[in-house]
Enzyme design. Structure first.
Site, PDB file in Angstrom:
ATOM      1  N   THR A  70       0.867  -1.191   0.000  1.00 48.42           N
ATOM      2  CA  THR A  70       0.000   0.000   0.000  1.00 48.42           C
ATOM      3  C   THR A  70       0.901   1.238   0.000  1.00 48.42           C
ATOM      4  OG1 THR A  70      -1.820  -1.057   1.159  1.00 48.42           O
ATOM      5  CG2 THR A  70      -1.580   1.310   1.507  1.00 48.42           C
ATOM      6  N   ARG A  94     -14.853  -6.501  -0.765  1.00 47.31           N
ATOM      7  CA  ARG A  94     -14.263  -6.123   0.531  1.00 47.31           C
ATOM      8  C   ARG A  94     -13.579  -4.750   0.411  1.00 47.31           C
ATOM      9  NH1 ARG A  94      -8.755  -4.737   2.177  1.00 47.31           N
ATOM     10  NH2 ARG A  94      -8.604  -5.105   4.410  1.00 47.31           N
ATOM     11  N   VAL A  95     -13.830  -3.875   1.345  1.00 52.15           N
ATOM     12  CA  VAL A  95     -13.173  -2.571   1.344  1.00 52.15           C
ATOM     13  C   VAL A  95     -12.370  -2.437   2.629  1.00 52.15           C
ATOM     14  CG1 VAL A  95     -13.540  -0.076   1.362  1.00 52.15           C
ATOM     15  CG2 VAL A  95     -14.995  -1.525  -0.062  1.00 52.15           C
ATOM     16  N   GLY A  96     -11.118  -2.022   2.504  1.00 50.47           N
ATOM     17  CA  GLY A  96     -10.262  -1.842   3.676  1.00 50.47           C
ATOM     18  C   GLY A  96     -10.307  -0.408   4.183  1.00 50.47           C
ATOM     19  N   ASP A  97      -9.275  -0.048   4.902  1.00 49.22           N
ATOM     20  CA  ASP A  97      -9.234   1.293   5.505  1.00 49.22           C
ATOM     21  C   ASP A  97      -8.783   2.372   4.521  1.00 49.22           C
ATOM     22  OD1 ASP A  97      -6.723  -0.069   5.487  1.00 49.22           O
ATOM     23  OD2 ASP A  97      -5.892   1.455   6.802  1.00 49.22           O
ATOM     24  N   THR A 104      -1.042   2.274   6.733  1.00 48.59           N
ATOM     25  CA  THR A 104      -0.971   1.002   6.010  1.00 48.59           C
ATOM     26  C   THR A 104      -0.982  -0.117   7.032  1.00 48.59           C
ATOM     27  OG1 THR A 104       0.370  -0.435   4.621  1.00 48.59           O
ATOM     28  CG2 THR A 104       1.570   1.240   5.870  1.00 48.59           C
ATOM     29  N   GLY A 105      -1.728  -1.157   6.748  1.00 49.25           N
ATOM     30  CA  GLY A 105      -1.777  -2.258   7.699  1.00 49.25           C
ATOM     31  C   GLY A 105      -3.041  -3.066   7.491  1.00 49.25           C
ATOM     32  N   GLY A 118      -6.403  -3.627   7.360  1.00 46.90           N
ATOM     33  CA  GLY A 118      -7.432  -2.594   7.288  1.00 46.90           C
ATOM     34  C   GLY A 118      -8.582  -2.747   8.253  1.00 46.90           C
TER      35      GLY A 118
HETATM   36  N1  ASP Z   1      -4.630  -1.234   4.556  1.00 47.22           N
HETATM   37  C1  ASP Z   1      -4.732  -2.049   3.378  1.00 47.22           C
HETATM   38  C2  ASP Z   1      -6.035  -2.789   3.413  1.00 47.22           C
HETATM   39  O1  ASP Z   1      -6.416  -3.313   4.436  1.00 47.22           O
HETATM   40  C3  ASP Z   1      -3.610  -3.013   3.222  1.00 47.22           C
HETATM   41  C4  ASP Z   1      -2.241  -2.527   3.661  1.00 47.22           C
HETATM   42  O2  ASP Z   1      -2.049  -1.350   3.878  1.00 47.22           O
HETATM   43  O3  ASP Z   1      -1.311  -3.347   3.778  1.00 47.22           O
HETATM   44  O4  ASP Z   1      -6.641  -2.900   2.372  1.00 47.22           O
END
Ligand code: ASP
Length: 338
Positions: free
Chosen positions: A203, A231-234, A254-255, A257
């Site tokens: 990301t 699916r939607v992340g953060d 990033t992480g 989500g």
């Molecule tokens: N935050 C992103 C998500 O969950 C993935 C990531 O940043 O590694 O879609």
């Protein structure tokens, strides 16, 4: 003495929690030479270990981070705005298949790409985002168009792609984003039913301050390998992965989500800075501590109202870098001081 005790106390808390949060420079601008402008970027956080990255791969990542920093810095040098700078930096990483953003993004379980992006302008907290886009070549440009050319903040799915096309943005076949590396990762995850966080890192994001002291933030992702359709992340959520408010802070996260959404990481950090008087890294450590308590991991880049900055993460590494008007430039990948 008090300092030593405080240090010991902190060490005890950290070892009790098990998971260390790495905080790196929260440069006190009063002590340091204050730059006219500054940009800080990330290319994702996760289990990024030196032994798993060849010298060539490491050099390629560092070069890509520098390209992104240069693109943002060029805007700021010319007196451009921080919102244009974060967009420019993120754009280069979307186009680089090393990252999980545009070209080279991870695949869903249905063997497609669904991309998420968001951008926020600290001047007036105007914001734009897109979720689950499949055809706009550069999701960050679509997010920017939502901010500038619509009365809304967020578009999703087919409507977001249609909006992007209607404002003249380049669209591509979904297969444009596919690379062999991500196909193999999808096969592995579908075969083993196990997803490591290496299957999502990449990301990208940026925060910046311009000559007029305006903050901005932007984030783009392909999400997680083998994610369910829809699916939607953060990353496209203002307040979860992205936030910017002049005089307070700018964040790109990033992480994992699901955890970042539940904590509202980006807004939590800015709220702690604004309301609790936390330093940017204390605020980020607090928010990431909450993420860790829920079982998640990842990282953030944060910029304070005066241009001070911090990289904070509780994963093994985070692709990251900074460039500013004093001529300072840095890139880093692993958790240890490099
Ligand atoms: N935050 C992103 C998500 O969950 C993935 C990531 O940043 O590694 O879609």
């Amino acid at each position: 003495m008090t300092r030593i005790l405080a240090g010991l106390f902190l060490a005890l808390i950290i070892s009790a929690c098990g998971k260390e949060t790495i905080a790196q420079p929260d440069t006190p601008m009063a002590d340091a030479e204050q730059p006219d402008w500054r940009i800080v970027i990330h290319g994702g956080a996760g289990v990024i270990l030196r032994e798993n990255l060849s010298d060539e791969q490491e050099a390629a990542y560092r070069a890509a981070l520098e390209v992104a920093l240069d693109a943002g810095a060029e805007v700021l040098k010319q007196g451009g705005t921080s919102v244009d700078a974060v967009q420019a930096a993120v754009l280069t990483m979307e186009n680089n298949e090393l990252f999980n953003a545009g070209k080279g993004a991870v695949l869903t379980a249905a063997h497609e790409h669904e991309l998420d992006a968001s951008i926020m302008d600290g001047r007036d907290r105007d914001a734009g985002s897109v979720a689950g886009v499949k055809h706009v070549k550069n999701p960050i440009l679509a997010a920017r168009a939502v901010m500038d050319q619509s009365e809304h903040v967020m578009f999703s799915g087919a409507g977001a792609d249609a909006f992007a096309e209607s404002v003249g943005l380049e669209t591509v076949d979904n297969s444009y984003f596919t690379t062999e590396r991500r196909e193999k990762a999808l096969e592995r995850v579908l075969d083993t039913r196990e997803r490591t966080d290496a299957d999502r890192h990449g990301t990208v994001g940026a925060v910046a301050i311009d000559r007029d002291g305006n903050l901005a933030a932007a984030t783009t992702t392909g999400g997680m390998t083998a994610k369910a359709t829809g699916r939607v992340g953060d990353s496209p959520l203002i307040g979860a992965a992205t936030y910017a408010q002049n005089g307070v802070c700018a964040v790109s996260a990033t992480g994992h989500g699901e955890y970042f959404i539940r904590v509202g990481v980006a807004k939590t950090i800015c709220a702690r800075v604004e309301l609790a008087g936390d330093s940017i890294d204390a605020a980020a450590e607090n928010a990431l501590g909450q993420v860790a308590d829920l079982g998640g991991d990842g990282g953030v880049i944060v910029m304070g109202g005066e241009g001070q900055y911090a990289y904070v993460f509780n994963s093994k590494g985070m692709y990251r870098g900074m460039m500013d008007s004093t001529g300072a430039i840095e890139t880093a990948i692993f958790e240890a001081k490099e």
